[in-house]
Design a protein around this motif. Structure first.
Motif, mmCIF file in Angstrom:
data_model
loop_
_atom_site.group_PDB
_atom_site.id
_atom_site.type_symbol
_atom_site.label_atom_id
_atom_site.label_comp_id
_atom_site.label_asym_id
_atom_site.label_seq_id
_atom_site.Cartn_x
_atom_site.Cartn_y
_atom_site.Cartn_z
ATOM 1 N N UNK A 111 0.827 -1.203 0.000
ATOM 2 C CA UNK A 111 0.000 0.000 0.000
ATOM 3 C C UNK A 111 0.868 1.261 0.000
ATOM 4 N N UNK A 112 1.953 1.238 0.763
ATOM 5 C CA UNK A 112 2.887 2.369 0.765
ATOM 6 C C UNK A 112 3.527 2.524 -0.609
ATOM 7 N N UNK A 113 3.862 1.378 -1.234
ATOM 8 C CA UNK A 113 4.425 1.434 -2.586
ATOM 9 C C UNK A 113 3.430 2.055 -3.565
ATOM 10 N N UNK A 114 2.139 1.754 -3.383
ATOM 11 C CA UNK A 114 1.115 2.351 -4.237
ATOM 12 C C UNK A 114 1.069 3.863 -4.047
ATOM 13 N N UNK A 115 1.255 4.309 -2.814
ATOM 14 C CA UNK A 115 1.263 5.752 -2.550
ATOM 15 C C UNK A 115 2.477 6.423 -3.190
ATOM 16 N N UNK A 116 3.610 5.718 -3.219
ATOM 17 C CA UNK A 116 4.786 6.252 -3.908
ATOM 18 C C UNK A 116 4.484 6.406 -5.400
ATOM 19 N N UNK A 117 3.870 5.377 -5.990
ATOM 20 C CA UNK A 117 3.483 5.460 -7.399
ATOM 21 C C UNK A 117 2.525 6.625 -7.637
ATOM 22 N N UNK A 118 1.585 6.807 -6.703
ATOM 23 C CA UNK A 118 0.658 7.941 -6.821
ATOM 24 C C UNK A 118 1.411 9.264 -6.789
ATOM 25 N N UNK A 119 2.412 9.342 -5.904
ATOM 26 C CA UNK A 119 3.200 10.567 -5.808
ATOM 27 C C UNK A 119 3.873 10.909 -7.121
ATOM 28 N N UNK A 120 4.525 9.911 -7.718
ATOM 29 C CA UNK A 120 5.197 10.151 -9.000
ATOM 30 C C UNK A 120 4.183 10.362 -10.123
ATOM 31 N N UNK A 121 3.048 9.642 -10.047
ATOM 32 C CA UNK A 121 2.043 9.766 -11.093
ATOM 33 C C UNK A 121 1.361 11.119 -11.128
ATOM 34 N N UNK A 122 1.243 11.750 -9.973
ATOM 35 C CA UNK A 122 0.578 13.058 -9.926
ATOM 36 C C UNK A 122 1.537 14.222 -10.133
ATOM 37 N N UNK A 123 2.800 13.921 -10.423
ATOM 38 C CA UNK A 123 3.811 14.969 -10.545
ATOM 39 C C UNK A 123 3.647 15.845 -11.781
ATOM 40 N N UNK A 124 3.050 15.316 -12.834
ATOM 41 C CA UNK A 124 3.029 16.054 -14.102
ATOM 42 C C UNK A 124 1.915 17.074 -14.180
ATOM 43 N N UNK A 125 0.851 16.899 -13.397
ATOM 44 C CA UNK A 125 -0.327 17.736 -13.560
ATOM 45 C C UNK A 125 -0.062 19.222 -13.439
ATOM 46 N N UNK A 126 0.557 19.641 -12.338
ATOM 47 C CA UNK A 126 0.780 21.065 -12.107
ATOM 48 C C UNK A 126 1.849 21.653 -13.040
ATOM 49 N N UNK A 127 3.046 21.043 -13.181
ATOM 50 C CA UNK A 127 4.022 21.601 -14.124
ATOM 51 C C UNK A 127 3.500 21.632 -15.556
ATOM 52 N N UNK A 128 2.733 20.616 -15.960
ATOM 53 C CA UNK A 128 2.183 20.605 -17.315
ATOM 54 C C UNK A 128 1.214 21.761 -17.509
ATOM 55 N N UNK A 129 0.383 22.028 -16.483
ATOM 56 C CA UNK A 129 -0.557 23.139 -16.575
ATOM 57 C C UNK A 129 0.175 24.470 -16.724
ATOM 58 N N UNK A 130 1.221 24.667 -15.940
ATOM 59 C CA UNK A 130 1.977 25.917 -16.024
ATOM 60 C C UNK A 130 2.695 26.039 -17.369
ATOM 61 N N UNK A 131 3.229 24.926 -17.884
ATOM 62 C CA UNK A 131 3.897 24.952 -19.182
ATOM 63 C C UNK A 131 2.905 25.260 -20.299
ATOM 64 N N UNK A 132 1.695 24.693 -20.202
ATOM 65 C CA UNK A 132 0.672 24.986 -21.199
ATOM 66 C C UNK A 132 0.259 26.461 -21.158
#
Length: 467
Positions: A111-132
């Protein structure tokens, strides 16, 4: 006549922001806060399911922040190089994978490993929005997307309101695993919207042209990771037995600095960043602002339950006015493009709220807690929007993604400091004395935030240029 009409329509499209980009931008940017808030109400059921004490389930929170703090600037830099589309689709797909892993997790470690994956998976949303936003500004020639920035800020704060309530509803209907399963449809919708609406060709800067792979600074990213992970692990467990962690932090930081100053294509251009004092000041403001914000969010909530005697449900209800006021403040001040006034409002609001915390005791009336939450809503809404706007206008346009990622990194560093300060203040029990001790720490951070704001002359120039 038809050709002229078509040309006119084409000019109209170029003149304004492409609003088809807003849905994937918003959904991508809220994937992280929704997973940050939902877990708060799932910790107790998860602990009961796996027989794990709070000291172990706390890693479900820390794992996400650690992965996100590390991944945001790295993914942001990759967005600067390859454009937002590829990284957005890859990362949001990872959110879906994490949802599946978490839903089927047989033990706490998975479950902790899943949270790590979630952390990396959600990394692109905000920088991508600012870049767009940056690429749209270049396309349209309109470099003041105040309305879109406000929309992103309000979306994130709305999720902060809905997250705990949604989590409680999901747990009631399908158990704690449903809070992880939620990520599967969210990721599917995000990937679909991203595939349909995000521009296929990278348009976030000249770095995307030529040989992009040659611009990936793997040694710099590795040293940055070692520096940040060791620092955050130390902050999460302040103890003499972890003395080696700050040593690793200093060594990795020194190596990172030397390497970045010598390499031709640095991960974080320290020459540019070091010369951009206004941006560095914004990062410093973000760090101290989130020390105050997260200390209140988690520390004050613990006191309302254990020191004041509220149930977890009612403790959550006390927090709701803060988020509602924050949304209202964001919408109100977001109509103006300047940042100095927003920062000053947030600074004064923080100090006032911390001072009110010092007056509370176990015998205070319930309305006093609600008033405190209302006052804290002012900096909650003003600071996040002002910091976001600052980075957009202060960052090197060719490094908007990585600069936005670094803003989140400093914010999560502030959350780790807040977590350590909360633990040190409360000890074994979240009593009133500990809450007052924490309030003094928060007040000190609030005063520092005010000083960094007042003595930063560049903010007045920035407000003048964005007006």
């Amino acid at each position: 006549m038809t050709d002229q009409t078509t040309a006119a329509r084409g000019d109209t499209r170029k003149a304004g922001f492409d609003r088809r980009l807003i849905p994937p931008m918003m959904l991508g940017s809220v994937l992280n806060p929704i997973n940050s808030t939902i877990i708060a109400v799932a910790l107790i059921p998860i602990g009961a399911a796996f027989g794990a004490p709070p000291s172990q389930t706390a890693w479900l929170v820390s794992a996400l922040y650690l992965a996100t703090a590390l991944g945001q600037p790295i993914v942001g830099r990759l967005i600067d190089i390859f454009g937002p589309r590829r990284l957005f689709l890859l990362s949001t797909s990872l959110v879906g994978v994490a949802g599946i892993v978490g839903t089927l997790a047989p033990d706490l470690g998975v479950l902790i490993a899943a949270r790590v994956l979630l952390g990396f998976g959600t990394c692109a949303g905000y920088p991508a929005a600012m870049a767009l936003l940056r690429s749209e500004a270049e396309r349209t020639g309109q470099d003041s997307p105040a309305g879109v920035l406000t929309t992103l800020a309000v979306a994130n704060q709305t999720i902060a309101v809905v997250g705990p309530l949604l989590g409680g509803l999901l747990i009631g209907l399908g158990g704690w695993r449903s809070t992880f399963a939620l990520n599967i449809p969210l990721a599917a919708v995000a990937v679909t919207l991203g595939a349909l609406r995000l521009p296929k060709q990278p348009s976030t800067g000249r770095a995307a042209r030529g040989r992009p792979a040659a611009q990936i600074d793997l040694p710099g990213m590795g040293l940055f990771a070692a520096m940040l992970v060791s620092l955050l692990l130390f902050l999460m467990n302040l103890h003499v037995s972890t003395w080696y962690l700050p040593v690793i932090t200093v060594a990795a930081g020194a190596g990172f600095t030397v390497w970045e100053l010598r390499t031709k294509t640095p991960f974080i251009d320290l020459r540019v960043l070091g010369g951009n004092v206004p941006l560095l000041a914004t990062y410093a403001r973000a760090l101290v602002a989130y020390v105050v914000s997260y200390a209140f969010l988690y520390g004050f909530t613990q006191w309302t339950e254990e020191g004041y005697g509220l149930s977890p449900f009612h403790a959550g209800l006390v927090q709701i006015p803060m988020f509602l006021v924050g949304i209202a403040v964001s919408v109100t001040v977001g109509r103006h493009s300047g940042v100095f006034g927003k920062l000053l409002l947030g600074a004064v609001g923080q100090i006032a709220a911390c001072a009110l915390m010092l007056t509370l005791t176990a015998g205070s009336p319930l309305w006093a807690l609600v008033v405190l939450a209302v006052v804290f809503g002012v900096p909650q809404g003003s600071n996040s929007l002002a910091l976001q706007n600052s980075v957009y206008f202060q960052a090197d346009p060719q490094r908007t993604g990585s600069s936005a990622g670094l803003l989140r990194t400093f914010a999560y560093l502030g959350s780790m400091i807040a977590s350590s300060a909360t633990a040190a203040s409360f000890g074994q029990r979240a009593d009133t004395a500990g809450m007052h001790h924490l309030a003094w720490i928060m007040l000190g951070a609030g005063v520092l935030y005010l000083l960094i704001t007042v003595f930063d002359r560049s903010l007045r120039r920035l407000s003048a240029t964005t007006a």
